[in-house]
Write a protein that holds these residues in place. Structure first.
Motif, PDB file in Angstrom:
ATOM      1  N   THR A 172       5.935 -46.854  90.367  1.00  7.52           N
ATOM      2  CA  THR A 172       7.144 -47.475  90.896  1.00  7.52           C
ATOM      3  C   THR A 172       7.933 -48.179  89.806  1.00  7.52           C
ATOM      4  O   THR A 172       9.163 -48.037  89.724  1.00  7.52           O
ATOM      5  CB  THR A 172       6.780 -48.471  92.009  1.00  7.52           C
ATOM      6  OG1 THR A 172       6.071 -47.784  93.047  1.00  7.52           O
ATOM      7  CG2 THR A 172       8.021 -49.114  92.590  1.00  7.52           C
ATOM      8  N   LEU A 173       7.248 -48.940  88.953  1.00  6.38           N
ATOM      9  CA  LEU A 173       7.942 -49.683  87.902  1.00  6.38           C
ATOM     10  C   LEU A 173       8.564 -48.750  86.867  1.00  6.38           C
ATOM     11  O   LEU A 173       9.763 -48.820  86.579  1.00  6.38           O
ATOM     12  CB  LEU A 173       6.973 -50.654  87.233  1.00  6.38           C
ATOM     13  CG  LEU A 173       6.444 -51.802  88.097  1.00  6.38           C
ATOM     14  CD1 LEU A 173       5.465 -52.659  87.305  1.00  6.38           C
ATOM     15  CD2 LEU A 173       7.590 -52.662  88.609  1.00  6.38           C
ATOM     16  N   VAL A 174       7.748 -47.860  86.306  1.00  4.51           N
ATOM     17  CA  VAL A 174       8.241 -46.963  85.261  1.00  4.51           C
ATOM     18  C   VAL A 174       9.216 -45.941  85.842  1.00  4.51           C
ATOM     19  O   VAL A 174      10.268 -45.665  85.255  1.00  4.51           O
ATOM     20  CB  VAL A 174       7.064 -46.259  84.561  1.00  4.51           C
ATOM     21  CG1 VAL A 174       7.569 -45.256  83.511  1.00  4.51           C
ATOM     22  CG2 VAL A 174       6.145 -47.273  83.903  1.00  4.51           C
ATOM     23  N   GLY A 175       8.865 -45.374  86.991  1.00  8.55           N
ATOM     24  CA  GLY A 175       9.731 -44.375  87.602  1.00  8.55           C
ATOM     25  C   GLY A 175      11.079 -44.938  88.005  1.00  8.55           C
ATOM     26  O   GLY A 175      12.115 -44.291  87.815  1.00  8.55           O
ATOM     27  N   SER A 176      11.096 -46.156  88.544  1.00  3.54           N
ATOM     28  CA  SER A 176      12.365 -46.769  88.944  1.00  3.54           C
ATOM     29  C   SER A 176      13.224 -47.084  87.731  1.00  3.54           C
ATOM     30  O   SER A 176      14.443 -46.871  87.744  1.00  3.54           O
ATOM     31  CB  SER A 176      12.095 -48.043  89.750  1.00  3.54           C
ATOM     32  OG  SER A 176      11.366 -47.759  90.924  1.00  3.54           O
ATOM     33  N   ALA A 177      12.593 -47.615  86.675  1.00  2.00           N
ATOM     34  CA  ALA A 177      13.345 -47.935  85.456  1.00  2.00           C
ATOM     35  C   ALA A 177      13.942 -46.678  84.832  1.00  2.00           C
ATOM     36  O   ALA A 177      15.117 -46.661  84.424  1.00  2.00           O
ATOM     37  CB  ALA A 177      12.433 -48.645  84.450  1.00  2.00           C
ATOM     38  N   LEU A 178      13.145 -45.613  84.756  1.00  2.00           N
ATOM     39  CA  LEU A 178      13.643 -44.368  84.181  1.00  2.00           C
ATOM     40  C   LEU A 178      14.748 -43.763  85.038  1.00  2.00           C
ATOM     41  O   LEU A 178      15.785 -43.321  84.522  1.00  2.00           O
ATOM     42  CB  LEU A 178      12.487 -43.372  84.035  1.00  2.00           C
ATOM     43  CG  LEU A 178      12.850 -41.972  83.524  1.00  2.00           C
ATOM     44  CD1 LEU A 178      13.399 -42.052  82.108  1.00  2.00           C
ATOM     45  CD2 LEU A 178      11.640 -41.041  83.586  1.00  2.00           C
ATOM     46  N   ILE A 232      20.700 -49.212  94.643  1.00  2.26           N
ATOM     47  CA  ILE A 232      20.123 -47.915  94.287  1.00  2.26           C
ATOM     48  C   ILE A 232      18.707 -48.100  93.767  1.00  2.26           C
ATOM     49  O   ILE A 232      17.805 -47.299  94.078  1.00  2.26           O
ATOM     50  CB  ILE A 232      20.994 -47.214  93.234  1.00  2.26           C
ATOM     51  CG1 ILE A 232      22.395 -46.944  93.802  1.00  2.26           C
ATOM     52  CG2 ILE A 232      20.354 -45.909  92.787  1.00  2.26           C
ATOM     53  CD1 ILE A 232      22.412 -46.066  95.013  1.00  2.26           C
ATOM     54  N   LEU A 233      18.480 -49.159  92.993  1.00  2.38           N
ATOM     55  CA  LEU A 233      17.139 -49.424  92.463  1.00  2.38           C
ATOM     56  C   LEU A 233      16.144 -49.684  93.586  1.00  2.38           C
ATOM     57  O   LEU A 233      14.981 -49.245  93.526  1.00  2.38           O
ATOM     58  CB  LEU A 233      17.185 -50.616  91.508  1.00  2.38           C
ATOM     59  CG  LEU A 233      15.895 -50.952  90.757  1.00  2.38           C
ATOM     60  CD1 LEU A 233      15.454 -49.781  89.888  1.00  2.38           C
ATOM     61  CD2 LEU A 233      16.079 -52.200  89.901  1.00  2.38           C
ATOM     62  N   LEU A 234      16.584 -50.390  94.629  1.00  3.11           N
ATOM     63  CA  LEU A 234      15.716 -50.629  95.782  1.00  3.11           C
ATOM     64  C   LEU A 234      15.361 -49.322  96.470  1.00  3.11           C
ATOM     65  O   LEU A 234      14.200 -49.084  96.825  1.00  3.11           O
ATOM     66  CB  LEU A 234      16.397 -51.582  96.758  1.00  3.11           C
ATOM     67  CG  LEU A 234      15.635 -51.863  98.061  1.00  3.11           C
ATOM     68  CD1 LEU A 234      14.314 -52.563  97.769  1.00  3.11           C
ATOM     69  CD2 LEU A 234      16.477 -52.707  99.010  1.00  3.11           C
ATOM     70  N   PHE A 235      16.348 -48.458  96.665  1.00  3.92           N
ATOM     71  CA  PHE A 235      16.088 -47.156  97.275  1.00  3.92           C
ATOM     72  C   PHE A 235      15.089 -46.349  96.452  1.00  3.92           C
ATOM     73  O   PHE A 235      14.177 -45.717  96.994  1.00  3.92           O
ATOM     74  CB  PHE A 235      17.396 -46.370  97.429  1.00  3.92           C
ATOM     75  CG  PHE A 235      18.333 -46.923  98.451  1.00  3.92           C
ATOM     76  CD1 PHE A 235      17.860 -47.684  99.505  1.00  3.92           C
ATOM     77  CD2 PHE A 235      19.700 -46.692  98.365  1.00  3.92           C
ATOM     78  CE1 PHE A 235      18.718 -48.199 100.457  1.00  3.92           C
ATOM     79  CE2 PHE A 235      20.576 -47.198  99.311  1.00  3.92           C
ATOM     80  CZ  PHE A 235      20.074 -47.961 100.360  1.00  3.92           C
ATOM     81  N   ILE A 236      15.265 -46.357  95.141  1.00  3.25           N
ATOM     82  CA  ILE A 236      14.373 -45.599  94.252  1.00  3.25           C
ATOM     83  C   ILE A 236      12.958 -46.148  94.316  1.00  3.25           C
ATOM     84  O   ILE A 236      11.979 -45.397  94.416  1.00  3.25           O
ATOM     85  CB  ILE A 236      14.906 -45.619  92.810  1.00  3.25           C
ATOM     86  CG1 ILE A 236      16.251 -44.899  92.718  1.00  3.25           C
ATOM     87  CG2 ILE A 236      13.904 -44.978  91.855  1.00  3.25           C
ATOM     88  CD1 ILE A 236      16.928 -45.044  91.367  1.00  3.25           C
ATOM     89  N   ALA A 237      12.836 -47.482  94.249  1.00  2.00           N
ATOM     90  CA  ALA A 237      11.506 -48.104  94.257  1.00  2.00           C
ATOM     91  C   ALA A 237      10.775 -47.828  95.567  1.00  2.00           C
ATOM     92  O   ALA A 237       9.582 -47.495  95.563  1.00  2.00           O
ATOM     93  CB  ALA A 237      11.643 -49.612  94.024  1.00  2.00           C
ATOM     94  N   VAL A 238      11.473 -47.956  96.694  1.00  2.00           N
ATOM     95  CA  VAL A 238      10.844 -47.685  97.990  1.00  2.00           C
ATOM     96  C   VAL A 238      10.437 -46.222  98.089  1.00  2.00           C
ATOM     97  O   VAL A 238       9.362 -45.891  98.621  1.00  2.00           O
ATOM     98  CB  VAL A 238      11.798 -48.077  99.136  1.00  2.00           C
ATOM     99  CG1 VAL A 238      11.249 -47.620 100.478  1.00  2.00           C
ATOM    100  CG2 VAL A 238      12.020 -49.581  99.150  1.00  2.00           C
ATOM    101  N   SER A 239      11.280 -45.329  97.569  1.00  2.55           N
ATOM    102  CA  SER A 239      10.948 -43.907  97.590  1.00  2.55           C
ATOM    103  C   SER A 239       9.696 -43.621  96.770  1.00  2.55           C
ATOM    104  O   SER A 239       8.824 -42.865  97.209  1.00  2.55           O
ATOM    105  CB  SER A 239      12.133 -43.090  97.065  1.00  2.55           C
ATOM    106  OG  SER A 239      11.808 -41.721  97.005  1.00  2.55           O
ATOM    107  N   HIS A 240       9.609 -44.214  95.587  1.00  2.00           N
ATOM    108  CA  HIS A 240       8.416 -44.022  94.759  1.00  2.00           C
ATOM    109  C   HIS A 240       7.172 -44.576  95.456  1.00  2.00           C
ATOM    110  O   HIS A 240       6.111 -43.950  95.436  1.00  2.00           O
ATOM    111  CB  HIS A 240       8.601 -44.713  93.405  1.00  2.00           C
ATOM    112  CG  HIS A 240       9.207 -43.835  92.358  1.00  2.00           C
ATOM    113  ND1 HIS A 240       8.545 -42.758  91.820  1.00  2.00           N
ATOM    114  CD2 HIS A 240      10.422 -43.871  91.746  1.00  2.00           C
ATOM    115  CE1 HIS A 240       9.311 -42.169  90.924  1.00  2.00           C
ATOM    116  NE2 HIS A 240      10.460 -42.821  90.863  1.00  2.00           N
ATOM    117  N   TRP A 241       7.301 -45.741  96.047  1.00  2.00           N
ATOM    118  CA  TRP A 241       6.139 -46.384  96.663  1.00  2.00           C
ATOM    119  C   TRP A 241       5.655 -45.620  97.894  1.00  2.00           C
ATOM    120  O   TRP A 241       4.457 -45.546  98.143  1.00  2.00           O
ATOM    121  CB  TRP A 241       6.489 -47.819  97.040  1.00  2.00           C
ATOM    122  CG  TRP A 241       5.311 -48.618  97.497  1.00  2.00           C
ATOM    123  CD1 TRP A 241       4.900 -48.827  98.783  1.00  2.00           C
ATOM    124  CD2 TRP A 241       4.377 -49.293  96.665  1.00  2.00           C
ATOM    125  NE1 TRP A 241       3.771 -49.603  98.806  1.00  2.00           N
ATOM    126  CE2 TRP A 241       3.425 -49.905  97.508  1.00  2.00           C
ATOM    127  CE3 TRP A 241       4.254 -49.447  95.284  1.00  2.00           C
ATOM    128  CZ2 TRP A 241       2.361 -50.659  97.023  1.00  2.00           C
ATOM    129  CZ3 TRP A 241       3.196 -50.202  94.797  1.00  2.00           C
ATOM    130  CH2 TRP A 241       2.270 -50.795  95.659  1.00  2.00           C
TER     131      TRP A 241
END
Length: 287
Positions: free
Chosen positions: A79-85, A196-205
Motif C-alpha cells: 500500500t505504501l510503496v504502490g500508492s507512492a509510485l 486520488i491517493l486515498l482511492f489508490i491506497a484503499v484499492s491496494h489494501w
C-alpha cells in the motif's frame, strides 16, 4: 413548492439517507459484535446487537499468528510503496497531458480514454507479468496497477482548470516544467492528490485477485488473500499452536481477523477526510 413542502422533502431525504447508511453499517457492526463477544455464546448462536460477554480471546489468537503478521506487512508495504509510485506516475503524466504545448497531447488523451473503455484482460496481463519476471514477486502487486487511466483523466481535468497565467508568470521567472509542476501545480492540487491517493491506497489494501493470480509463495501473500483463505476454511485447528485455542469457534476467529484488517484504513481516513470532501467536488463547478 411551499416552505412546508421543502421542509418535508428535506426531512424525508435525511431520513432515507440515514436508513441507507445504517443498512450499510449493519454488516460491519455484525462483524464487530461477534469478534468481541464471548466465544462460547457465539458458538451457541446468542448474537445480539451489542457484544455479549466482552472477550478478546479471538484477537489474542490472531495477533499470535505469524501468518497474519507476515500478510499484514506485505499489505502495508504494498500500500505504501504502490500508492507512492502510482500517484507519482499518474500525477506527472496527467500534468504533461494537460499542458497545451505538449507534443502529441491529443493522441495521448485519446489513448488514455481508450484505456478507460477497454483493457487487456486477465490473461494478457498475466502473460506480461510472467514475461517481465514479476510473477511471484512483490512487484507483481505494485507495477501492473501503477497507472490508472480514470485517475489520470480526473487529475488532467484539474490541472487544466488551473490559471494559465500562473504558468506564464513562472516561465517568465525562468521556471521549467518540472519546477512548475512541483512548486505551483502540486501545492494547488492538494485536495485532488489526497483524494486520488486515498482511492489508490484503499484499492491496494482491498485488492484480492492479483494476490491470488500472481503470487504463489505464502510469504508474499497479502492480507486479503490470507483473509480469503481463512473465510473459506470450515475448520481452523491447523492454525492453532495452543490446544486451548481450538475451543474458539471459527466465526469468532474470522470476524476478529476481518476487523483487524480494516483498522489501518479506519485510522488513516479521518486525516484525509477534509481533502476528500473537497476532492470529490473537482470539476463539479465551472466558472
Amino acid at each position: 413548492m411551499s416552505k412546508y413542502e421543502k421542509k418535508s422533502s428535506m426531512v424525508f431525504t435525511y431520513l432515507f439517507l440515514s436508513l441507507f447508511a445504517l443498512l450499510c453499517l449493519l454488516p460491519f457492526w455484525y462483524v464487530i459484535t461477534i469478534s468481541f463477544s464471548n466465544p462460547s455464546l457465539v458458538r451457541e448462536g446468542e448474537i445480539h446487537l451489542l457484544p455479549v460477554g466482552f472477550n478478546l480471546k479471538a484477537y489474542q489468537v490472531i495477533l499470535r499468528e505469524k501468518t497474519f503478521y507476515n500478510s499484514f506487512k506485505v499489505s502495508v508495504f504494498r500500500t505504501l510503496v504502490g500508492s507512492a509510485l502510482a500517484i507519482t506516475v499518474q500525477s506527472m503524466f496527467a500534468f504533461a497531458v494537460s499542458r497545451r504545448h505538449m507534443v502529441c497531447r491529443r493522441l495521448l488523451k485519446r489513448m488514455v480514454l481508450f484505456a478507460v473503455l477497454f483493457n487487456g484482460g486477465i490473461i494478457p496481463t498475466f502473460l506480461v507479468v510472467c514475461d517481465t519476471h514479476l510473477f511471484d514477486t512483490i512487484w507483481a502487486l505494485i507495477i501492473p496497477v501503477a497507472f490508472s487511466p480514470w485517475n489520470v483523466i480526473i487529475l488532467t481535468s484539474f490541472f487544466e482548470s488551473l490559471p494559465v497565467s500562473l504558468e506564464e508568470s513562472a516561465r517568465i521567472d525562468g521556471a521549467n516544467d518540472l519546477q512548475i509542476f512541483g512548486r505551483i501545480c502540486l501545492p494547488l492540487s492538494t485536495a485532488s492528490i489526497a483524494t486520488i491517493l486515498l482511492f489508490i491506497a484503499v484499492s491496494h489494501w482491498n485488492n484480492l485477485m492479483d494476490g491470488v493470480i500472481y503470487i504463489n509463495s505464502s510469504r508474499l501473500k497479502p492480507l486479503q488473500v490470507y483473509l480469503n483463505d481463512m473465510v473459506m476454511r470450515t475448520q481452523m485447528q491447523d492454525m492453532f499452536a495452543d490446544a486451548g485455542d481450538m475451543e474458539l469457534p471459527t466465526l469468532s476467529i474470522q470476524t476478529a481477523a476481518i476487523f483487524a484488517s480494516t483498522v489501518p484504513i479506519l485510522v488513516v481516513y479521518p486525516f484525509v477526510q477534509r481533502y476528500f470532501v473537497k476532492g470529490v467536488m473537482i470539476g463539479a463547478v465551472k466558472g
